[in-house]
Design an enzyme around this catalytic site. Structure first.
Site, PDB file in Angstrom:
ATOM      1  N   THR A  11     -13.021 -32.040  10.006  1.00 10.53           N
ATOM      2  CA  THR A  11     -13.934 -30.895   9.955  1.00 10.53           C
ATOM      3  C   THR A  11     -15.390 -31.323   9.924  1.00 10.53           C
ATOM      4  OG1 THR A  11     -12.325 -29.498   8.860  1.00 10.53           O
ATOM      5  CG2 THR A  11     -14.611 -28.943   8.469  1.00 10.53           C
ATOM      6  N   ASP A  54      -8.259 -34.395  14.526  1.00 10.24           N
ATOM      7  CA  ASP A  54      -7.901 -33.732  13.276  1.00 10.24           C
ATOM      8  C   ASP A  54      -7.074 -34.767  12.503  1.00 10.24           C
ATOM      9  OD1 ASP A  54      -7.263 -30.542  12.281  1.00 10.24           O
ATOM     10  OD2 ASP A  54      -6.035 -32.155  11.452  1.00 10.24           O
ATOM     11  N   SER A  55      -7.312 -34.893  11.214  1.00  6.82           N
ATOM     12  CA  SER A  55      -6.639 -35.988  10.513  1.00  6.82           C
ATOM     13  C   SER A  55      -5.129 -35.789  10.424  1.00  6.82           C
ATOM     14  CB  SER A  55      -7.246 -36.212   9.125  1.00  6.82           C
ATOM     15  OG  SER A  55      -6.853 -35.220   8.225  1.00  6.82           O
ATOM     16  N   SER A  56      -4.647 -34.581  10.688  1.00  9.31           N
ATOM     17  CA  SER A  56      -3.188 -34.381  10.728  1.00  9.31           C
ATOM     18  C   SER A  56      -2.562 -35.236  11.830  1.00  9.31           C
ATOM     19  CB  SER A  56      -2.846 -32.917  11.024  1.00  9.31           C
ATOM     20  OG  SER A  56      -3.614 -32.072  10.248  1.00  9.31           O
ATOM     21  N   ASP A  87      -7.290 -33.583   5.399  1.00 10.01           N
ATOM     22  CA  ASP A  87      -5.849 -33.343   5.258  1.00 10.01           C
ATOM     23  C   ASP A  87      -5.054 -34.620   4.969  1.00 10.01           C
ATOM     24  OD1 ASP A  87      -6.402 -30.710   5.713  1.00 10.01           O
ATOM     25  OD2 ASP A  87      -5.519 -30.607   7.708  1.00 10.01           O
ATOM     26  N   CYS A 275       5.454 -33.852 -10.566  1.00 10.00           N
ATOM     27  CA  CYS A 275       4.258 -33.639 -11.397  1.00 10.00           C
ATOM     28  C   CYS A 275       3.212 -34.645 -10.957  1.00 10.00           C
ATOM     29  CB  CYS A 275       4.554 -33.934 -12.870  1.00 10.00           C
ATOM     30  SG  CYS A 275       5.573 -32.731 -13.657  1.00 10.00           S
TER      31      CYS A 275
HETATM   32  N1  ASP Z   1      -7.758 -30.276   9.489  1.00 10.97           N
HETATM   33  C1  ASP Z   1      -8.951 -30.985   9.093  1.00 10.97           C
HETATM   34  C2  ASP Z   1      -8.631 -32.458   9.114  1.00 10.97           C
HETATM   35  O1  ASP Z   1      -8.021 -32.952   8.210  1.00 10.97           O
HETATM   36  C3  ASP Z   1      -9.402 -30.529   7.771  1.00 10.97           C
HETATM   37  C4  ASP Z   1     -10.632 -31.223   7.232  1.00 10.97           C
HETATM   38  O2  ASP Z   1     -11.186 -32.120   7.795  1.00 10.97           O
HETATM   39  O3  ASP Z   1     -11.063 -30.835   6.148  1.00 10.97           O
HETATM   40  O4  ASP Z   1      -8.980 -33.128  10.050  1.00 10.97           O
END
Ligand code: ASP
Length: 335
Positions: A11, A54-56, A87, A275
């Site tokens: 982001t 996107d880090s996903s 992420d 936890c």
């Molecule tokens: N989906 C984005 C990512 O992880 C979210 C972020 O950067 O906050 O790349």
């Protein structure tokens, strides 16, 4: 002093187009979006790690590419900031902390933002500038204060392999439940020097990795077939079992047999609790006995994220070396 920003996407790297849509910018656009970069008492370069992602979408290959890029630049720069999506930042921070090895010996600070840099209210500008200032911190002799991989977010600095993403809504997105913060930015930048990791500067890099790792979460009512699908029939070579409370499991009559069969077929099993604040010692409940009796490895307060990444690296070692490697702290990830 010279600093390198390694830009991977997320982001933070988004800017608004004329039609209002958000697109990732390229490294060259960083200076235009953060003009205050020129006010730092350091020369700052920016390097993109390929197409911003996107880090996903980041995984083991990207972790290796990040570690390689940092090692290539190591001697030329005094400190490093990795711009990364939130992420999976906890996974990448864990991976870098293990893969760079103690001999890297220089500050690495991962940061990102919840609101894109191209948006007026972005938290990215402060996160980036403070992360760079943290990477510049030196002791009385001019040596780097930080010699570990960290995450800076909102106003707190954490050990990178101890964090998890806790919030998709607040600016303070990360928590470090089992290790105190390393520092905090307020009117002053405060670093808790006694909490910093002192690496073995002779320790080499780790790059071999086996990604064949799965996670099995024990939940009330789970069937034997559902757990067996991950432990026995998924071909995973390492499984992180998410136990309950202080390391407990339901009294399913079939559980011990499933754990034993997985272990007998060579699957490495470790457990972390659901936890996030981990228990300090193994469970003394009867419901924890099945996990202990099956020889499932204890995780010493590791996060799920650190455990998943560490298991990938441990699986790449010789079988005899694996249990010892798991129980040793490589980069301050476990008690
Ligand atoms: N989906 C984005 C990512 O992880 C979210 C972020 O950067 O906050 O790349």
């Amino acid at each position: 002093m010279k600093l390198l920003i390694l830009y991977t996407g997320g982001t933070i790297g988004m800017v608004t187009q004329r039609d209002g849509s958000l697109v990732p910018f390229h490294a060259e656009a960083l200076r235009a979006n953060v003009p205050d970069l020129t006010r730092l008492q350091a020369e700052v370069d920016c390097l993109s790690l390929g197409q911003p992602k996107d880090s996903s979408d980041l995984g083991p290959g990207d972790w290796r590419a990040m570690a390689d890029a940092l090692w290539v630049a190591r001697d030329e720069y005094d400190g490093f900031v990795v711009l990364h999506g939130t992420d999976t930042m906890a996974y990448s921070a864990s991976a870098l902390s293990f893969m760079l090895g103690g001999s890297f010996g220089k500050p690495v600070v991962l940061t990102g933002s919840q609101v894109p840099l191209g948006v007026l209210r972005s938290d990215g500008r402060d996160n980036l500038l403070t992360a760079l200032e943290i990477a510049m911190l030196r002791d009385e002799d001019g040596a780097p204060l930080l010699r570990e991989v960290t995450v800076f977010f909102e106003n707190r600095l954490f050990r990178g392999n101890r964090v998890y993403k806790n919030s998709a809504r607040q600016f303070d997105a990360f928590l470090s439940p089992n290790y105190p913060e390393l520092g905090r930015s307020g009117v002053e930048l405060v670093l808790h020097r006694e909490r910093l990791w002192q690496p073995d500067l002779g320790e080499g890099r780790r790059s071999a990795l086996n990604p064949n790792v799965a996670v099995a979460t024990l939940t009330p009512g789970m069937t034997e077939s559902a757990l067996g699908a991950t432990l026995l029939r998924s071909s995973a070579e390492g499984v992180i079992v998410q136990t309950l409370g202080s390391g407990n499991a339901p009294a399913w009559p079939w559980l011990a047999a499933v754990l034993d069969e997985a272990a007998a077929s060579g699957v490495r099993l470790a457990h972390v609790s659901q936890c996030r604040v981990a228990s300090q010692s193994p469970s003394n409940y009867a419901s924890g006995k099945v996990i202990q009796d099956a020889g499932v490895w204890e995780s010493g307060g590791m996060t799920l994220e650190a455990a998943v990444v560490k298991m990938m690296l441990v699986l790449a070692l010789r079988a005899e070396a694996q249990p010892g490697a798991w129980s040793t702290s490589w980069a301050g990830e476990r008690d």
